[in-house]
Design a protein around this motif. Structure first.
Motif, PDB file in Angstrom:
ATOM      1  N   GLY A  36       0.548  -1.383  -0.180  1.00  0.00           N
ATOM      2  CA  GLY A  36       0.231  -0.211  -0.140  1.00  0.00           C
ATOM      3  C   GLY A  36       1.028   1.141  -0.177  1.00  0.00           C
ATOM      4  N   LEU A  37       2.179   1.414   1.068  1.00  0.00           N
ATOM      5  CA  LEU A  37       2.346   1.995   0.981  1.00  0.00           C
ATOM      6  C   LEU A  37       3.802   2.575  -0.290  1.00  0.00           C
ATOM      7  CD1 LEU A  37       4.551   2.138   4.068  1.00  0.00           C
ATOM      8  CD2 LEU A  37       2.606   4.184   3.427  1.00  0.00           C
ATOM      9  N   ALA A  38       4.568   1.415  -1.249  1.00  0.00           N
ATOM     10  CA  ALA A  38       4.769   1.599  -2.262  1.00  0.00           C
ATOM     11  C   ALA A  38       3.868   2.476  -3.301  1.00  0.00           C
ATOM     12  CB  ALA A  38       5.207   0.015  -2.579  1.00  0.00           C
ATOM     13  N   LEU A  44       0.988   8.956  -6.366  1.00  0.00           N
ATOM     14  CA  LEU A  44       0.210  10.133  -5.694  1.00  0.00           C
ATOM     15  C   LEU A  44       2.040  10.912  -5.402  1.00  0.00           C
ATOM     16  CD1 LEU A  44      -2.424   9.068  -3.110  1.00  0.00           C
ATOM     17  CD2 LEU A  44      -3.013   9.933  -5.635  1.00  0.00           C
ATOM     18  N   LEU A  45       2.817  10.610  -4.790  1.00  0.00           N
ATOM     19  CA  LEU A  45       3.713  11.100  -4.339  1.00  0.00           C
ATOM     20  C   LEU A  45       4.889  11.686  -4.766  1.00  0.00           C
ATOM     21  CD1 LEU A  45       4.349  10.225  -0.679  1.00  0.00           C
ATOM     22  CD2 LEU A  45       3.576  11.876  -1.591  1.00  0.00           C
ATOM     23  N   ALA A  50       8.327  14.729  -8.586  1.00  0.00           N
ATOM     24  CA  ALA A  50       9.371  15.125  -9.835  1.00  0.00           C
ATOM     25  C   ALA A  50       8.293  16.959 -10.456  1.00  0.00           C
ATOM     26  CB  ALA A  50       8.747  14.139 -11.016  1.00  0.00           C
ATOM     27  N   GLN A  51       7.575  16.667 -10.167  1.00  0.00           N
ATOM     28  CA  GLN A  51       6.978  18.396 -10.894  1.00  0.00           C
ATOM     29  C   GLN A  51       7.400  19.405  -9.960  1.00  0.00           C
ATOM     30  OE1 GLN A  51       5.543  19.155 -13.248  1.00  0.00           O
ATOM     31  NE2 GLN A  51       3.441  17.986 -13.333  1.00  0.00           N
ATOM     32  N   LEU A  52       7.739  19.076  -8.585  1.00  0.00           N
ATOM     33  CA  LEU A  52       8.157  20.419  -7.891  1.00  0.00           C
ATOM     34  C   LEU A  52      10.030  20.024  -8.107  1.00  0.00           C
ATOM     35  CD1 LEU A  52       8.167  22.330  -5.324  1.00  0.00           C
ATOM     36  CD2 LEU A  52       8.135  19.894  -3.784  1.00  0.00           C
TER      37      LEU A  52
END
Length: 169
Positions: A36-38, A44-45, A50-52
């Motif tokens: 779930g974390l992966a 999401l993260l 990458a955009q940031l």
């Protein structure tokens, strides 16, 4: 019949789950949590980070584009505010610039409000400077270009340029 299959599957999973030892149940829950974390990271993260990371470069590119557009706007305003050039004045300015900057490498023929310039072996820098000068002094605008690059060592331009002259009056 279609609802009995999922119920049977759920019942089989529950039976299997209760048959597992407490340690095995803990390991399955830990594996599911890691999965779930992966998924949370990949879906999401990671894209948001990458955009940031890419945003400073995109911001710099947009700033450069804005600067270029503001330069073009200032040039357009400067050209708009220049006094109007009459047809005869424009033609004299065009001929003078042609003789000064391109010399015998260019010939011009005028028909109405169009001037056709034939180029033979003109250096790119000289052509660029000449075009900038006739745009500002004679207010002549290129409307058609048929140019061919020649010369391997020192590039030159051959071909024709059609310029629109300002309308008289």
């Amino acid at each position: 019949m279609s609802t009995s299959r999922p119920r049977a599957l759920a019942a089989a999973l529950r039976t299997h789950w209760t048959g597992l030892a407490a340690r095995e149940q803990t390991l399955v829950l830990v594996a599911a949590a890691m999965l779930g974390l992966a998924l949370l990271w990949w879906l999401l993260l990671a894209p948001a980070l990458a955009q940031l990371r890419a945003s400073p470069a995109r911001h710099a590119a947009l700033d450069a584009e804005l600067q270029r557009m503001q330069t073009l706007q200032a040039e357009a305003l400067r050209l708009r505010d220049m006094p109007r050039v009459q047809g005869g004045e424009a033609l004299r300015a065009l001929q003078g610039a042609l003789a000064r900057q391109l010399g015998p490498a260019a010939q011009m023929h005028v028909a109405g409000d169009r001037a056709t310039v034939t180029l033979k072996g003109v250096p790119p820098e000289a052509l660029a400077q000449w075009l900038a000068q006739v745009r500002s002094t004679a207010r002549a605008v290129p409307v058609e270009a048929r140019l061919v690059r020649s010369g391997a060592d020192a590039p030159r331009w051959d071909g024709t340029l059609v310029l629109a002259l300002p309308s008289p009056g």
